[in-house]
Scaffold this motif. Sequence first.
Motif, mmCIF file in Angstrom:
data_model
loop_
_atom_site.group_PDB
_atom_site.id
_atom_site.type_symbol
_atom_site.label_atom_id
_atom_site.label_comp_id
_atom_site.label_asym_id
_atom_site.label_seq_id
_atom_site.Cartn_x
_atom_site.Cartn_y
_atom_site.Cartn_z
ATOM 1 N N MET A 250 1.362 7.830 -11.752
ATOM 2 C CA MET A 250 1.980 8.898 -10.968
ATOM 3 C C MET A 250 0.912 9.754 -10.294
ATOM 4 O O MET A 250 -0.180 9.937 -10.827
ATOM 5 N N ILE A 251 1.267 10.266 -9.115
ATOM 6 C CA ILE A 251 0.393 11.163 -8.356
ATOM 7 C C ILE A 251 1.171 12.430 -8.025
ATOM 8 O O ILE A 251 2.338 12.358 -7.639
ATOM 9 N N ILE A 252 0.538 13.591 -8.220
ATOM 10 C CA ILE A 252 1.093 14.864 -7.742
ATOM 11 C C ILE A 252 0.153 15.360 -6.651
ATOM 12 O O ILE A 252 -1.037 15.577 -6.889
ATOM 13 N N LEU A 253 0.693 15.524 -5.458
ATOM 14 C CA LEU A 253 -0.095 15.890 -4.278
ATOM 15 C C LEU A 253 0.306 17.284 -3.807
ATOM 16 O O LEU A 253 1.460 17.510 -3.440
ATOM 17 N N ASP A 254 -0.648 18.219 -3.847
ATOM 18 C CA ASP A 254 -0.419 19.591 -3.405
ATOM 19 C C ASP A 254 -0.563 19.644 -1.886
ATOM 20 O O ASP A 254 -1.647 19.489 -1.343
ATOM 21 N N CYS A 255 0.561 19.875 -1.189
ATOM 22 C CA CYS A 255 0.555 19.918 0.274
ATOM 23 C C CYS A 255 0.246 21.317 0.799
ATOM 24 O O CYS A 255 0.080 21.501 2.014
ATOM 25 N N GLY A 256 0.185 22.317 -0.075
ATOM 26 C CA GLY A 256 -0.013 23.698 0.342
ATOM 27 C C GLY A 256 1.307 24.439 0.435
ATOM 28 O O GLY A 256 2.386 23.841 0.512
ATOM 29 N N LYS A 257 1.226 25.768 0.403
ATOM 30 C CA LYS A 257 2.396 26.647 0.499
ATOM 31 C C LYS A 257 3.436 26.321 -0.580
ATOM 32 O O LYS A 257 4.637 26.394 -0.350
ATOM 33 N N HIS A 258 2.927 25.907 -1.756
ATOM 34 C CA HIS A 258 3.740 25.610 -2.942
ATOM 35 C C HIS A 258 4.643 24.392 -2.750
ATOM 36 O O HIS A 258 5.634 24.235 -3.470
ATOM 37 N N TYR A 259 4.312 23.503 -1.810
ATOM 38 C CA TYR A 259 4.999 22.219 -1.669
ATOM 39 C C TYR A 259 4.162 21.148 -2.348
ATOM 40 O O TYR A 259 2.955 21.052 -2.117
ATOM 41 N N ARG A 260 4.817 20.320 -3.157
ATOM 42 C CA ARG A 260 4.118 19.233 -3.835
ATOM 43 C C ARG A 260 4.974 17.967 -3.796
ATOM 44 O O ARG A 260 6.168 18.008 -4.072
ATOM 45 N N PHE A 261 4.324 16.858 -3.459
ATOM 46 C CA PHE A 261 4.974 15.553 -3.512
ATOM 47 C C PHE A 261 4.632 14.881 -4.841
ATOM 48 O O PHE A 261 3.480 14.931 -5.291
ATOM 49 N N VAL A 262 5.620 14.248 -5.431
ATOM 50 C CA VAL A 262 5.431 13.430 -6.627
ATOM 51 C C VAL A 262 5.690 11.976 -6.238
ATOM 52 O O VAL A 262 6.748 11.658 -5.693
ATOM 53 N N LEU A 263 4.711 11.099 -6.494
ATOM 54 C CA LEU A 263 4.845 9.661 -6.237
ATOM 55 C C LEU A 263 4.706 8.947 -7.570
ATOM 56 O O LEU A 263 3.654 9.029 -8.210
ATOM 57 N N ALA A 264 5.754 8.250 -8.006
ATOM 58 C CA ALA A 264 5.742 7.626 -9.332
ATOM 59 C C ALA A 264 6.148 6.165 -9.227
ATOM 60 O O ALA A 264 7.011 5.800 -8.418
ATOM 61 N N GLY A 265 5.505 5.330 -10.075
ATOM 62 C CA GLY A 265 5.824 3.910 -10.113
ATOM 63 C C GLY A 265 4.743 3.031 -9.512
ATOM 64 O O GLY A 265 4.956 1.832 -9.328
ATOM 65 N N SER B 117 0.843 -1.192 0.000
ATOM 66 C CA SER B 117 0.000 0.000 0.000
ATOM 67 C C SER B 117 0.879 1.244 0.000
ATOM 68 O O SER B 117 1.968 1.254 0.575
ATOM 69 N N VAL B 118 0.398 2.298 -0.652
ATOM 70 C CA VAL B 118 1.114 3.578 -0.712
ATOM 71 C C VAL B 118 0.265 4.622 0.005
ATOM 72 O O VAL B 118 -0.939 4.737 -0.260
ATOM 73 N N ARG B 119 0.904 5.369 0.916
ATOM 74 C CA ARG B 119 0.186 6.348 1.734
ATOM 75 C C ARG B 119 0.554 7.770 1.312
ATOM 76 O O ARG B 119 1.647 8.023 0.794
ATOM 77 N N ALA B 120 -0.364 8.696 1.575
ATOM 78 C CA ALA B 120 -0.117 10.107 1.277
ATOM 79 C C ALA B 120 0.934 10.649 2.243
ATOM 80 O O ALA B 120 0.774 10.523 3.462
ATOM 81 N N PRO B 121 2.011 11.269 1.742
ATOM 82 C CA PRO B 121 3.055 11.793 2.629
ATOM 83 C C PRO B 121 2.704 13.143 3.251
ATOM 84 O O PRO B 121 3.487 13.688 4.017
ATOM 85 N N CYS B 122 1.540 13.694 2.918
ATOM 86 C CA CYS B 122 1.108 14.950 3.535
ATOM 87 C C CYS B 122 -0.398 15.086 3.365
ATOM 88 O O CYS B 122 -1.016 14.330 2.614
ATOM 89 N N THR B 123 -0.986 16.022 4.071
ATOM 90 C CA THR B 123 -2.399 16.363 3.880
ATOM 91 C C THR B 123 -2.492 17.369 2.734
ATOM 92 O O THR B 123 -1.732 18.341 2.691
ATOM 93 N N GLY B 124 -3.394 17.127 1.806
ATOM 94 C CA GLY B 124 -3.491 18.065 0.684
ATOM 95 C C GLY B 124 -4.505 17.633 -0.351
ATOM 96 O O GLY B 124 -5.389 16.817 -0.096
ATOM 97 N N ARG B 125 -4.351 18.184 -1.557
ATOM 98 C CA ARG B 125 -5.283 17.945 -2.665
ATOM 99 C C ARG B 125 -4.529 17.299 -3.819
ATOM 100 O O ARG B 125 -3.397 17.676 -4.139
#
Length: 428
Positions: A363-378, A342-350
């Motif tokens: 791939m997932i791009i997760l907007d954490c707010g304040k212009h921080y974004r996590f990219v999860l690929a694979g 299972s893959v979990r969200a590394p932050c709260t966001g959209r």
Amino acid sequence: MLLSCCLALPAGGPVAHAQAPAAAPAHHATTDERRIRQQLEAARTAHENLLAREQQQAHDLAERRKEEQAAREQARLDAEKAAALSAATVDATARLQRTEQQAADLDSRIADLHTEQAALRAQLAREVARLSPLLPLAERLSLYPADTLLAVPLPADRAVTGLLVVHGMMADIASQARIIHDRRARLLQLDDELAQQQQQMHHVVNERESQRDTVNRAARAALEAQQRSNAAAASAAQAVEDAARRASSVQDAIARIEETEQRAEKNLELAARAAERAHNLREASAARHQAQEMAAGGGPGITPVTGGAGAPVAGTVLTAWGQQTESGAATGVTYAPPSRASVRAPCTGRIDFAGPFRTYGQMIILDCGKHYRFVLAGLGEIAVTAGQQVSHGAAVGQMPQWSGGGSRPTLFVQLRHGGNAVNPAPYL
């Protein structure tokens, strides 16, 4: 009398002729009046039809606005439900990840035990092969020591040397026998340990599958709620996702997303000003509120974690941030997770983007707010959609199936602040 009759006839004739031409203008006047009346009636009917049509259009517009408002309200409720369902998966997903890590550790331990068993068996085989030629002599010495040593007459010094050699050989045989005994005992111990580990592994795998099924059902419910939200009202995330799909790289995707959001914020501000000029303060306030929400981002930002609580997947780190690779210093962290982890969200966001992207796979791009974004690929499967709000630690997908053959699936995790990649390790 005759004269009077004669005088009467001419008098009556001219009068009759004088009145005949006056009848035609009266007839024309009646026709014109009738035509004017018809035109007035047609104009009045057209005006009434126009008023009725305007009233119908106003009614239809009010109904459409009512339906749109209802759709937006339903979208808001569905989005809130999706966020609540996502938050509800956090604890279950954390338990699942711990179980997956336990299963991975057990699998590694079992593999190590098998390797140790194979090495011990090979060593035993070599020791047995080494001792085999000496065993007949050792048996003869144990049965007939004098006959064996005195079979051929020898000088005293050579007899003593022979005795010393035999004594040393016997000591070596005894030592090798103890080693063989110890290794056989260790093999028996390994057999018992393997049986225990495999029994525990069976229990852990059953627990993992049960937990995985629970998490997947909850994640699907959250995804379906968000999809209903997106279908009920035009999702603001659609333009963002479309911009990301047109990108040529992750860096380009992030840049396009931010550009699209800035353009949307500007359009909302223009709409607010236009509404103010039209004295529609309610629409102006709604537009400004939406612009403020967009400017704030999809989440509260990110904060460093301790103890690896934010690790998005079970497994081991394959490549750390900044580690040298074939393409240069690593711009993220690469994990080697278990099969279907299972893959979990590394932050709260959209969720800004969710889907296949170039050579990155799912791939997932997760907007954490304040212009921080996590990219999860694979990822192998994605359990979220664009526009969905997720909580830190909620399920967002799972890794592909892997049975040990071929290239092992990996999860690439990158953190970006604006257009720059930053070290994600403190936040994982």
